[in-house]
Motif scaffolding. Structure first.
Motif, PDB file in Angstrom:
ATOM      1  N   LYS A  68       0.849  -1.183   0.000  1.00 32.16           N
ATOM      2  CA  LYS A  68       0.000   0.000   0.000  1.00 32.16           C
ATOM      3  C   LYS A  68       0.884   1.231   0.000  1.00 32.16           C
ATOM      4  O   LYS A  68       1.970   1.233   0.568  1.00 32.16           O
ATOM      5  N   ILE A  69       0.385   2.269  -0.659  1.00 30.58           N
ATOM      6  CA  ILE A  69       1.076   3.555  -0.669  1.00 30.58           C
ATOM      7  C   ILE A  69       0.107   4.597  -0.126  1.00 30.58           C
ATOM      8  O   ILE A  69      -1.114   4.466  -0.283  1.00 30.58           O
ATOM      9  N   ALA A  70       0.668   5.610   0.511  1.00 25.98           N
ATOM     10  CA  ALA A  70      -0.161   6.642   1.119  1.00 25.98           C
ATOM     11  C   ALA A  70      -1.017   7.352   0.081  1.00 25.98           C
ATOM     12  O   ALA A  70      -0.581   7.601  -1.038  1.00 25.98           O
ATOM     13  N   ARG A  71      -2.228   7.655   0.474  1.00 23.78           N
ATOM     14  CA  ARG A  71      -3.046   8.557  -0.325  1.00 23.78           C
ATOM     15  C   ARG A  71      -2.500   9.960  -0.118  1.00 23.78           C
ATOM     16  O   ARG A  71      -1.783  10.226   0.841  1.00 23.78           O
ATOM     17  N   TYR A  72      -2.860  10.854  -1.012  1.00 25.15           N
ATOM     18  CA  TYR A  72      -2.273  12.201  -0.925  1.00 25.15           C
ATOM     19  C   TYR A  72      -2.555  12.853   0.418  1.00 25.15           C
ATOM     20  O   TYR A  72      -1.697  13.529   0.991  1.00 25.15           O
ATOM     21  N   GLN A  73      -3.762  12.666   0.973  1.00 26.18           N
ATOM     22  CA  GLN A  73      -4.085  13.315   2.247  1.00 26.18           C
ATOM     23  C   GLN A  73      -3.274  12.714   3.394  1.00 26.18           C
ATOM     24  O   GLN A  73      -2.910  13.419   4.340  1.00 26.18           O
ATOM     25  N   GLN A  74      -2.958  11.416   3.324  1.00 26.96           N
ATOM     26  CA  GLN A  74      -2.116  10.801   4.349  1.00 26.96           C
ATOM     27  C   GLN A  74      -0.685  11.335   4.243  1.00 26.96           C
ATOM     28  O   GLN A  74      -0.061  11.673   5.246  1.00 26.96           O
ATOM     29  N   PHE A  75      -0.177  11.383   3.024  1.00 28.45           N
ATOM     30  CA  PHE A  75       1.175  11.887   2.791  1.00 28.45           C
ATOM     31  C   PHE A  75       1.321  13.301   3.333  1.00 28.45           C
ATOM     32  O   PHE A  75       2.246  13.602   4.093  1.00 28.45           O
ATOM     33  N   PHE A  76       0.404  14.192   2.957  1.00 32.22           N
ATOM     34  CA  PHE A  76       0.521  15.587   3.366  1.00 32.22           C
ATOM     35  C   PHE A  76       0.237  15.775   4.856  1.00 32.22           C
ATOM     36  O   PHE A  76       0.802  16.680   5.484  1.00 32.22           O
ATOM     37  N   ALA A  77      -0.588  14.945   5.456  1.00 38.04           N
ATOM     38  CA  ALA A  77      -0.822  15.029   6.903  1.00 38.04           C
ATOM     39  C   ALA A  77       0.445  14.669   7.668  1.00 38.04           C
ATOM     40  O   ALA A  77       0.818  15.353   8.629  1.00 38.04           O
ATOM     41  N   VAL A  78       1.118  13.599   7.269  1.00 38.48           N
ATOM     42  CA  VAL A  78       2.365  13.196   7.929  1.00 38.48           C
ATOM     43  C   VAL A  78       3.437  14.252   7.695  1.00 38.48           C
ATOM     44  O   VAL A  78       4.164  14.632   8.624  1.00 38.48           O
ATOM     45  N   GLN A  79       3.547  14.752   6.470  1.00 39.62           N
ATOM     46  CA  GLN A  79       4.536  15.791   6.168  1.00 39.62           C
ATOM     47  C   GLN A  79       4.303  17.041   7.034  1.00 39.62           C
ATOM     48  O   GLN A  79       5.250  17.579   7.606  1.00 39.62           O
ATOM     49  N   ALA A  80       3.065  17.475   7.132  1.00 33.95           N
ATOM     50  CA  ALA A  80       2.746  18.672   7.922  1.00 33.95           C
ATOM     51  C   ALA A  80       3.031  18.438   9.403  1.00 33.95           C
ATOM     52  O   ALA A  80       3.545  19.331  10.096  1.00 33.95           O
ATOM     53  N   THR A  81       2.725  17.250   9.893  1.00 36.37           N
ATOM     54  CA  THR A  81       2.986  16.927  11.297  1.00 36.37           C
ATOM     55  C   THR A  81       4.480  16.950  11.579  1.00 36.37           C
ATOM     56  O   THR A  81       4.926  17.494  12.593  1.00 36.37           O
ATOM     57  N   MET A  82       5.262  16.374  10.690  1.00 36.88           N
ATOM     58  CA  MET A  82       6.707  16.357  10.890  1.00 36.88           C
ATOM     59  C   MET A  82       7.298  17.768  10.828  1.00 36.88           C
ATOM     60  O   MET A  82       8.203  18.092  11.594  1.00 36.88           O
ATOM     61  N   ARG A  83       6.788  18.616   9.948  1.00 36.65           N
ATOM     62  CA  ARG A  83       7.263  20.015   9.904  1.00 36.65           C
ATOM     63  C   ARG A  83       6.937  20.725  11.216  1.00 36.65           C
ATOM     64  O   ARG A  83       7.750  21.493  11.741  1.00 36.65           O
TER      65      ARG A  83
END
Length: 173
Positions: free
Chosen positions: A37-52
């Motif tokens: 499985k690969i992240a959906r765009y909303q999962q990808f951007f949620a994790v990216q925003a959280t890490m920032r």
């Protein structure tokens, strides 16, 4: 040439530019019970925003935040990806991730999802066991039910949590 980029061109560039593609392959592809499985765009951007946000708040007190998901939208997989991102971050040397839920079936589901993705969380069975897991420096991912915190809070042996402890709450209404 004279051709303007189409919407499809923009989507393909956004997905396959080298840096994004490497990020997706390294941190956002997982195997759930043998299914890739690969992240959906909303999962990808949620994790990216959280890490920032975690990086920006490195020096001061960390504040909480909310990632809003609907039923069946991949909350558990987002938590797996976020826990992985936190654990792999070089600025968080002793990362500990706690996953808190309000029901036994949801706790079991999250543990199952982590195991199917090749990660082995520690599942707190009692409040006392939760204290042991929190005091154990080797437990990197801990799952628990919210009601076990009451017993854990009364335990005098509980050490103070560090800045490298992150609490993810699912269904915490």
């Amino acid at each position: 040439g004279d051709r303007l980029p189409t919407e499809q061109d923009r989507v393909l560039w956004a997905l396959f530019r080298p840096r994004r593609l490497l990020e997706l392959v390294y941190g956002y592809v997982l195997f759930d019970a043998g299914v890739r499985k690969i992240a959906r765009y909303q999962q990808f951007f949620a994790v990216q925003a959280t890490m920032r946000r975690i990086e920006a708040l490195r020096e001061g007190a960390r504040q909480g935040g909310v990632i809003w998901h609907t039923t069946g939208s991949g909350k558990s997989l987002t938590m797996v990806m976020l826990a992985k991102a936190i654990a792999l971050h070089p600025g968080i040397p002793n990362a500990r991730v706690m996953l808190v839920t309000d029901r036994i079936d949801l706790d079991d589901q999250i543990v199952g999802t982590f195991r199917a993705c090749g990660l082995e969380p520690e599942q707190a069975s009692t409040g006392e066991h939760l204290v042991q897991l929190l005091n154990d420096d080797k437990a990197h991912v801990v799952t628990t039910l919210i009601h076990k915190f009451e017993a854990a809070a009364k335990n005098r042996n509980l050490r103070e949590v560090t800045r490298d402890t992150f609490v993810l709450v699912d269904e915490g209404h």
